[in-house]
Design a protein around this motif. Structure first.
Motif, PDB file in Angstrom:
ATOM      1  N   ASP A 102       0.831  -1.206   0.000  1.00 30.88           N
ATOM      2  CA  ASP A 102       0.000   0.000   0.000  1.00 30.88           C
ATOM      3  C   ASP A 102       0.865   1.256   0.000  1.00 30.88           C
ATOM      4  N   ASP A 109       1.387   6.153  -7.190  1.00 32.03           N
ATOM      5  CA  ASP A 109       0.220   6.904  -7.646  1.00 32.03           C
ATOM      6  C   ASP A 109       0.510   8.407  -7.710  1.00 32.03           C
ATOM      7  N   ASP A 119       0.949   0.546 -13.144  1.00 35.23           N
ATOM      8  CA  ASP A 119      -0.316   1.238 -12.937  1.00 35.23           C
ATOM      9  C   ASP A 119      -0.858   0.706 -11.614  1.00 35.23           C
ATOM     10  N   ASP A 121      -3.708   0.634 -10.086  1.00 40.24           N
ATOM     11  CA  ASP A 121      -4.957  -0.146 -10.133  1.00 40.24           C
ATOM     12  C   ASP A 121      -4.749  -1.505 -10.798  1.00 40.24           C
ATOM     13  N   ALA A 125      -5.086  -5.470  -9.368  1.00 39.03           N
ATOM     14  CA  ALA A 125      -6.004  -6.341 -10.096  1.00 39.03           C
ATOM     15  C   ALA A 125      -5.302  -7.554 -10.696  1.00 39.03           C
TER      16      ALA A 125
END
Length: 131
Positions: A102, A109, A119, A121, A125
């Protein structure tokens, strides 16, 4: 978990992350993990006890401190944006790995898109996240 194990888990996770580098810009008693020159992890000792310092969203930082006695404000950092993980019984390895990830993604980010090694996100994923 003791402080050495805590730091070992955090260091190992940081080393797994794309474009992350560990150095000692503040001296041999501080290991710092950076991504594209921006710090996301600090390994040091507080009163002789090994700790891990990570970047966190202010909302998350507050909630983490309230819910986990082994998480305190960031040592020698902005207390709203950084947290310190202390050894004890409240943090497991997977949670430490998640917090390191995190912190890394929060810094990524904030980078210009052209400089991001991943990226944020898509990284989560893809299953490249904490596990």
């Amino acid at each position: 978990m003791d402080g050495i194990a805590l730091q070992d888990i955090a260091r190992t996770r940081a080393e797994e992350l794309p474009a992350a580098e560990i150095s000692q810009p503040f001296g041999p008693e501080y290991d710092v993990a950076k991504v594209v020159g921006r710090m996301f992890l600090l390994l040091t000792e507080v009163r002789g006890v090994p700790v891990v310092v990570l970047k966190a969203e202010p909302r998350d930082s507050e909630a983490l401190r309230q819910n986990h006695p082994d998480i305190t404000p960031g040592y020698h950092m902005n207390k709203r944006h950084w947290i310190t993980l202390e050894p004890g019984g409240g943090l497991d390895a997977e949670f430490v790995r998640e917090l390191v990830t995190d912190s890394y993604l929060l810094v990524v980010d904030g980078l210009p898109r052209a400089k991001r090694p991943v990226d944020p996100d898509a990284f989560l994923a893809s299953g490249s996240g904490p596990g």
